[in-house]
Design an enzyme around this catalytic site. Structure first.
Site, PDB file in Angstrom:
ATOM      1  N   VAL A 157     -37.377   8.157  30.375  1.00  0.00           N
ATOM      2  CA  VAL A 157     -38.673   8.084  29.706  1.00  0.00           C
ATOM      3  C   VAL A 157     -38.836   6.703  29.095  1.00  0.00           C
ATOM      4  CG1 VAL A 157     -40.193   9.148  27.990  1.00  0.00           C
ATOM      5  CG2 VAL A 157     -38.476  10.545  29.154  1.00  0.00           C
ATOM      6  N   LYS A 192     -42.683   9.020  32.566  1.00  0.00           N
ATOM      7  CA  LYS A 192     -41.493   9.712  33.079  1.00  0.00           C
ATOM      8  C   LYS A 192     -41.315   9.383  34.551  1.00  0.00           C
ATOM      9  CE  LYS A 192     -40.907  13.803  30.145  1.00  0.00           C
ATOM     10  NZ  LYS A 192     -40.750  15.278  30.159  1.00  0.00           N
ATOM     11  N   SER A 238     -33.182   8.815  28.170  1.00  0.00           N
ATOM     12  CA  SER A 238     -32.820   9.161  29.542  1.00  0.00           C
ATOM     13  C   SER A 238     -31.989  10.430  29.500  1.00  0.00           C
ATOM     14  CB  SER A 238     -32.048   8.019  30.213  1.00  0.00           C
ATOM     15  OG  SER A 238     -30.879   7.714  29.482  1.00  0.00           O
ATOM     16  N   THR A 276     -31.921  14.138  34.569  1.00  0.00           N
ATOM     17  CA  THR A 276     -32.782  13.962  35.739  1.00  0.00           C
ATOM     18  C   THR A 276     -33.772  12.819  35.582  1.00  0.00           C
ATOM     19  OG1 THR A 276     -32.649  16.344  36.124  1.00  0.00           O
ATOM     20  CG2 THR A 276     -34.366  15.151  37.310  1.00  0.00           C
ATOM     21  N   LYS A 277     -34.317  12.635  34.385  1.00  0.00           N
ATOM     22  CA  LYS A 277     -35.444  11.716  34.212  1.00  0.00           C
ATOM     23  C   LYS A 277     -35.125  10.644  33.174  1.00  0.00           C
ATOM     24  CE  LYS A 277     -38.210  15.022  32.965  1.00  0.00           C
ATOM     25  NZ  LYS A 277     -37.373  16.207  33.107  1.00  0.00           N
ATOM     26  N   ASP A 323     -33.430  25.121  29.223  1.00  0.00           N
ATOM     27  CA  ASP A 323     -32.681  24.084  28.516  1.00  0.00           C
ATOM     28  C   ASP A 323     -33.312  23.905  27.141  1.00  0.00           C
ATOM     29  OD1 ASP A 323     -30.954  22.076  27.855  1.00  0.00           O
ATOM     30  OD2 ASP A 323     -31.949  20.536  29.040  1.00  0.00           O
TER      31      ASP A 323
END
Length: 472
Positions: free
Chosen positions: A91, A106, A85, A88-89, A218
């Site tokens: 998995v 996702k 994690s 934002t997301k 990123d």
């Protein structure tokens, strides 16, 4: 299970984007409780996605090969467990029927930092999750258009229409293994070099992608995974397809924690090559510095040092860096890097049709086997040189196993006492070892030259009869 409800629909990506843009447009009555600041952020995300959707449509990007997976496939998913994690997301890993195919799922991370900060600021959870979901849509658009072995594959998506007022989206992707840098530092140099080469090939593609030069904003090892031995970028929601606008060269400063670079402002008002250079320096500081130089062949180390210096100073672009890596690969695969010096192979006797009965033996670093000393070699001569450099080594075996470069794996061992007949491998035993330890029966008249092979059936055990010793 995200997207597993009967109301869930699988729609083509362009239609999904269009639906999102319409249903999430700032003109849609959001309700009086939605703060104006949040509406403004939603509008900016929508415009960004709209520009990207137009670029994808202009490139006429092809759909991924094979059947696209959707909500119906997720309904029967088993073995669902969280993998990671982020801000934002989140998995998850899942097995899809009927064959149990492994995929990565996702979805928006409702407890992630992006959503949490947004809720603290605006007090509107649904709108904040919607804001975060834009990143999933953006990533889907990019994955559809970026067709390269170094980009994780999009397998499908699920749009859950039963969730109101927000859209609930699940992206279905191929599953990879996260990078563990500590583990990579302990792997053989050849494997580490391949990871760096995969990365350079990806960055060269991103610098010349169908959508223009792409910067991974990123850029961290955690954004990459390994899939079947290939390095792939798996997180594309935080990227830029636009190069920085400028009026003078002073506007084109590329800043890093330990170093800054001044670039040129091109005539079209963009900082020339800034996305490409950003990616390259991040590759240098996160990957090349740690994975390239350690335990590399001595003759290749000056070339690798030049690559490190050139990328660390941003003297090389992506094309030049790739050419430098390809030169190293050619030298390594061809054996041209081997130093011209007297061969140690004449100090060994070749025995065909024997294998070692020992599973564990002395260990060396970095080995392809944790049970013993197994290294990549170009030929038997290089293996003989390595064996002579190890005080424990008394014989080596050229195994049938090959590395990704086509080189052989050689097993180095400390004792010849347990050599037994078996398979078609060739064992190279030090002559001095045989003369000290292994007398031959009278039926054996002596060893041949190392380039000739002793067939299976030769007796290497001491005999009570008259024996012959090989001179050292």
């Amino acid at each position: 299970m995200p997207g597993a409800r009967p109301a869930g629909l699988l729609v083509a990506l362009p239609a999904l984007l269009a639906l999102a843009l319409v249903s999430w447009g700032p003109w849609r009555p959001p309700g009086s409780e939605t703060p104006p600041g949040l509406l403004g952020e939603l509008g900016r995300r929508r415009r960004d996605l709209s520009r990207l959707a137009a670029a994808v449509q202009a490139q006429a990007c092809a759909a991924p090969p094979g059947r696209a997976l959707g909500c119906a496939d997720l309904e029967g998913a088993t073995g669902v467990r969280p993998l990671a994690s982020g801000i934002t997301k989140r998995v998850s890993r899942a097995l899809l029927p009927p064959a149990g195919e492994e995929v990565a799922l996702k979805a928006v991370h409702g407890a992630g930092l992006d959503v949490s900060r947004c809720v603290q600021r605006y007090g509107h959870p649904a709108g904040c999750r919607r804001l975060a979901a834009y990143k999933l849509l953006k990533e889907m658009s990019l994955l559809r258009c970026l067709d390269h072995p170094g980009v994780v594959k999009l397998r499908g998506q699920c749009y859950d229409t039963s969730v109101n007022p927000e859209m609930k989206i699940t992206t279905i992707m191929e599953l990879g293994t996260p990078l563990e840098m500590i583990h990579l530092l302990q792997t053989p140099w050849e494997k580490r070099f391949k990871i760096c080469l995969d990365l350079v090939e990806l960055l060269q593609y991103l610098a010349n992608s169908p959508l223009g030069s792409i910067a991974l904003l990123d850029f961290q090892p955690r954004q990459f995974v390994m899939v079947d031995g290939v390095l792939k970028v798996t997180d594309l929601d935080d990227i830029s397809t636009e190069e920085l606008s400028c009026q003078t060269d002073k506007d084109c400063v590329l800043e890093f924690p330990t170093k800054n670079f001044s670039l040129k402002c091109a005539v079209h008002g963009k900082c020339e090559g800034i996305n490409e250079r950003r990616n390259l320096f991040n590759a240098y500081r996160y990957f090349f510095m740690y994975l390239l130089p350690h335990a590399a062949p001595l003759v290749l180390q000056p070339i690798l040092k030049d690559i490190l210096n050139a990328t660390g100073d941003l003297r090389f672009g992506a094309n030049e860096t790739l050419r430098a890596f390809q030169k190293v690969l050619h030298l390594y695969k061809s054996g041209l890097y081997l130093q011209k010096k007297p061969s140690h192979l004449k100090e060994y006797i070749a025995l065909k049709g024997f294998r070692s009965g020992t599973v564990e033996d002395y260990r060396c670093w970095p080995s392809y086997s944790h049970l013993g000393c197994m290294l990549s070699v170009h030929n038997a001569e290089e293996a003989a040189d390595i064996c002579c450099s190890h005080s424990q080594c008394q014989h080596f075996i050229i195994t049938p196993q090959k590395t990704w470069t086509g080189r052989s794996l050689a097993l180095f061992q400390s004792s010849s006492a347990d050599l037994i007949p078996g398979n078609n491998t060739v064992v190279y035993v030090k002559r001095s070892t045989v003369s000290r330890v292994k007398p031959l029966t009278s039926s054996q008249k002596g060893y041949r030259d190392v380039r000739e092979e002793i067939p299976t059936g030769t007796n290497f055990t001491p005999s009570k009869e008259t024996t012959h010793f090989v001179s050292a």
